[in-house]
Design an enzyme around this catalytic site. Structure first.
Site, PDB file in Angstrom:
ATOM      1  N   HIS A 139       0.808  -1.154  -0.050  1.00 35.63           N
ATOM      2  CA  HIS A 139       0.086   0.072  -0.053  1.00 35.63           C
ATOM      3  C   HIS A 139       0.937   1.205   0.066  1.00 35.63           C
ATOM      4  CE1 HIS A 139      -2.862   2.901   1.808  1.00 35.63           C
ATOM      5  NE2 HIS A 139      -3.615   2.174   1.351  1.00 35.63           N
ATOM      6  N   CYS A 153      -4.726   2.497  -3.824  1.00 34.04           N
ATOM      7  CA  CYS A 153      -3.439   2.904  -3.277  1.00 34.04           C
ATOM      8  C   CYS A 153      -2.334   2.019  -3.209  1.00 34.04           C
ATOM      9  CB  CYS A 153      -3.657   3.492  -1.726  1.00 34.04           C
ATOM     10  SG  CYS A 153      -4.672   4.698  -1.518  1.00 34.04           S
ATOM     11  N   GLN A 193      -4.599  -5.016   7.168  1.00 34.88           N
ATOM     12  CA  GLN A 193      -5.629  -5.905   6.819  1.00 34.88           C
ATOM     13  C   GLN A 193      -5.377  -7.226   7.410  1.00 34.88           C
ATOM     14  OE1 GLN A 193      -7.727  -4.952   4.743  1.00 34.88           O
ATOM     15  NE2 GLN A 193      -7.078  -3.214   3.701  1.00 34.88           N
ATOM     16  N   ASP A 231       3.106  -4.230   7.940  1.00 32.70           N
ATOM     17  CA  ASP A 231       1.845  -3.413   7.842  1.00 32.70           C
ATOM     18  C   ASP A 231       0.832  -4.636   7.999  1.00 32.70           C
ATOM     19  OD1 ASP A 231      -0.377  -2.183   6.898  1.00 32.70           O
ATOM     20  OD2 ASP A 231       0.336  -1.588   5.046  1.00 32.70           O
ATOM     21  N   LYS A 273     -10.467  -0.232  10.326  1.00 31.52           N
ATOM     22  CA  LYS A 273     -10.691  -1.559   9.581  1.00 31.52           C
ATOM     23  C   LYS A 273     -10.868  -2.732  10.457  1.00 31.52           C
ATOM     24  CE  LYS A 273      -7.440  -0.126   6.080  1.00 31.52           C
ATOM     25  NZ  LYS A 273      -7.964   0.393   4.941  1.00 31.52           N
TER      26      LYS A 273
END
Ligand SMILES: Cc1ncc(COP(=O)(O)O)c(C=O)c1O
Lengths: 166, 415
Positions: free
Chosen positions: B128, B372, B207, B204, B230
């Site tokens: 991302h 993104c 998600q 990261d 999220k």
């Protein structure tokens, strides 16, 4: 409530499926101008030939959604053979149509549109948006307005550059 | 229809999300954009509302009852978040504005004091922008090299040259799960390889944390970032977790109140971790909301959440291909166990904008665009994809609605 039929009019889908003046002219002698929408990656590449201040030929390249590609195709049909000044008037009228806010439309929006076209210098009655009016419904889908104006903005930039370069 | 998608999770969960009761364009909403942001359960909305109605005061330094209560609620949320990701200590949880700010913190603070012109870091082609641009900005100032792990044709990391890429690198920063392809990356293996090469691993997990049981120790991460909105929490709050010794050694990121022990005309002494990194009044209500989100997810059980999503992803892959055959291609790994519930697809040659526009008329919310992840789009050879993404409140009826609404796309744009 705006329905899909307001956006995807048959004539728009036709231009999307059978784009007019698709391709690229050799530069030079043709001029080149690109429009790019960083939000969605849509791209319109215009190449056009001038004779004096008349756009004698124009080709549309690039890729993108039905609205950006159909709008560029319809634009090509509308501007070939016109002078820079005529094209600027048409661009102004088209962008006026694209900037009418939903609330101010009321009904089918034809009055507001005529007003806008007048304001854009169309009061001699000679300037008609013709087929381009099919794109009127795009205003009801604000996120798509940028798609419809992508080609027109690229052409305006291209014409400004050509004019400045002479 | 029996799908094995835990019926207990199906219906009972959906009704806990008030927004999912509304309709759009006269049709019940079908929300399939949780990879962009999740909906919020009543438990989170109530926690934030309660906070503002009964507790609201600035945190720290207040001797009075409600200021102490506000501080306590915020610190409770820190402990909840730490437990949720099995962090050794709540002090290793730094609250930020979102995952993006957390990654910028790592780049600025750790990167700014550890990366010079002779150094290199490694990213992947599926990152991302939040895990790309902060490094570009820093690299422009400091001149270190950025190397890229490529992806395979089915959307997994191509680790063939991993050792060579890591050779001499100081950091590997990688997404645990792709927000475009749903690919789950082999984080423990990447951690081992990075550590063998003397590099740190930054993950990261934006998600990942919302969808899978997470244990920072098992992942082997040195830094991990994720974002509240999220994972059933509110917008405006994100998290950086890092090992304490790293946080201790890092200089502050933003300067101001809260982050100091002392300030004189000559300078300042930074506060202890994590407050050193939390300048100014924090998003207290949002942090409280995130704490409630974490407890909500724990109540469902993250194993159950994951099982539900694996099952629903399988159902989605089957349903879409059964119904649309060659008209549809789903990017990314084909095996549900190797992926999360993120389905980026191509439908005939219809542009993603047109697909999402038509689906919207049926109340189906999907996202169209580059998500993104522009370098990834270039690898896939597309400018945009249409993405449907699942969460714990989705069920088979949502997938059926998507599959059905795609018929209308075909009808409108068919040749
Ligand atoms: C993989 C990944 N990383 C980072 C982010 C950034 O999250 P935020 O915008 O909340 O900072 C997102 C979400 O957009 C994401 O999907």
């Amino acid at each position: 409530m705006a329905g899909l039929e307001d956006l995807y009019r048959e004539i728009i889908l036709d231009h999307y499926r059978n784009p007019r003046h698709r391709g690229e002219l050799e530069c030079p002698p043709a001029h080149r101008s690109e429009g790019f929408n960083p939000l969605c990656g849509d791209e319109v590449v215009l190449t056009f030939e001038m004779d004096g201040d008349v756009v004698t030929d124009l080709r549309v390249g690039g890729y993108g959604c039905s609205i950006s590609q159909a709008s560029a195709s319809m634009m090509s049909a509308a501007v070939i053979g016109k002078t820079i000044d005529e094209i600027r008037d048409l661009t102004r009228a088209f962008k006026a149509m694209m900037s009418i806010h939903e609330e101010s439309i009321g009904g089918d929006g034809s009055e507001a549109l005529d007003g806008a076209a007048d304001a854009a210098g169309a009061n001699d009655g000679a300037l008609r948006l013709g087929d381009l009016e099919a794109l009127r419904g795009v205003v009801k889908f604000p996120v798509r307005i940028k798609c419809a104006t992508l080609g027109w903005n690229a052409l305006a930039t291209g014409l400004d550059e050509t004019a400045a370069g002479e | 229809m029996s799908t094995g998608a835990g019926p207990d999770i199906d219906r009972a969960v959906k009704v806990q999300f008030p927004l999912l009761e509304r309709s759009v364009h006269g049709r019940p909403i079908v929300y399939l954009d949780s990879a962009a942001s999740s909906q919020k359960p009543t438990a989170v909305l109530d926690a934030m509302d309660d906070y503002y109605r009964t507790v609201n005061a600035n945190v720290h330094r207040g001797a009075y009852e409600i200021a102490a209560a506000a501080t306590e609620q915020m610190e409770q949320a820190r402990a909840d978040v730490a437990r949720f990701i099995s962090a050794p200590s709540a002090d290793e949880i730094v609250f930020t504005k979102n995952a993006t700010e957390a990654m910028n913190l790592v780049a600025r603070s750790w990167g700014g004091s550890n990366l010079g012109s002779a150094d290199a870091i490694v990213l992947t082609e599926m990152e991302h922008h939040a895990n790309i641009v902060p490094w570009h900005i820093l690299a422009a100032e400091r001149g270190f090299e950025i190397r890229w792990i490529p992806i395979t044709h089915d959307g997994c990391l191509d680790l063939t040259d991993l050792d060579r890429l890591l050779d001499g690198a100081k950091l590997l920063s990688v997404t645990a799960m792709s927000n475009v392809l749903g690919t789950l990356n082999p984080i423990p293996r990447l951690a081992a390889a990075a550590h063998d090469a003397g590099a740190l691993l930054s993950v990261d997990a934006s998600q990942y944390v919302p969808h899978l049981p997470t244990d920072v120790g098992e992942l082997g991460a040195d830094f991990m970032v994720f974002t509240g909105h999220k994972m059933c929490g509110p917008t405006g709050v994100g998290v950086l977790w890092a090992r304490m010794e790293l946080l201790d050694a890092m200089p502050p990121f933003l300067g101001g109140g809260e982050m100091i022990l002392d300030v004189t005309k000559e300078g300042f002494r930074p506060n202890t971790v994590p407050h050193k990194f939390e300048a100014g009044t924090p998003p207290i209500a949002e942090i409280v909301g995130l704490g409630a989100a974490v407890r909500y997810l724990e109540g469902l059980g993250m194993d159950a959440v994951r099982a539900h999503e694996v099952s629903l992803t399988g159902y989605a892959l089957r349903t879409l291909t059964d119904r649309h055959g060659d008209d549809i291609t789903v990017h990314g790994p084909s095996e549900p166990a190797q992926r999360g519930g993120v389905l980026s697809f191509v439908y005939r040659d219809v542009h993603p904008h047109d697909i999402s526009q038509v689906l919207d008329q049926s109340g189906v919310c999907v996202r169209a665009g580059h998500h993104c992840a522009k370098p990834l789009m270039r690898c896939l050879g597309v400018t945009a994809t249409t993405r449907a993404s699942l969460y714990v409140y989705n069920d088979t009826s949502d997938i059926d609605s998507l599959a059905e609404a795609l018929d209308e796309v075909g009808a409108l744009f068919g040749h």
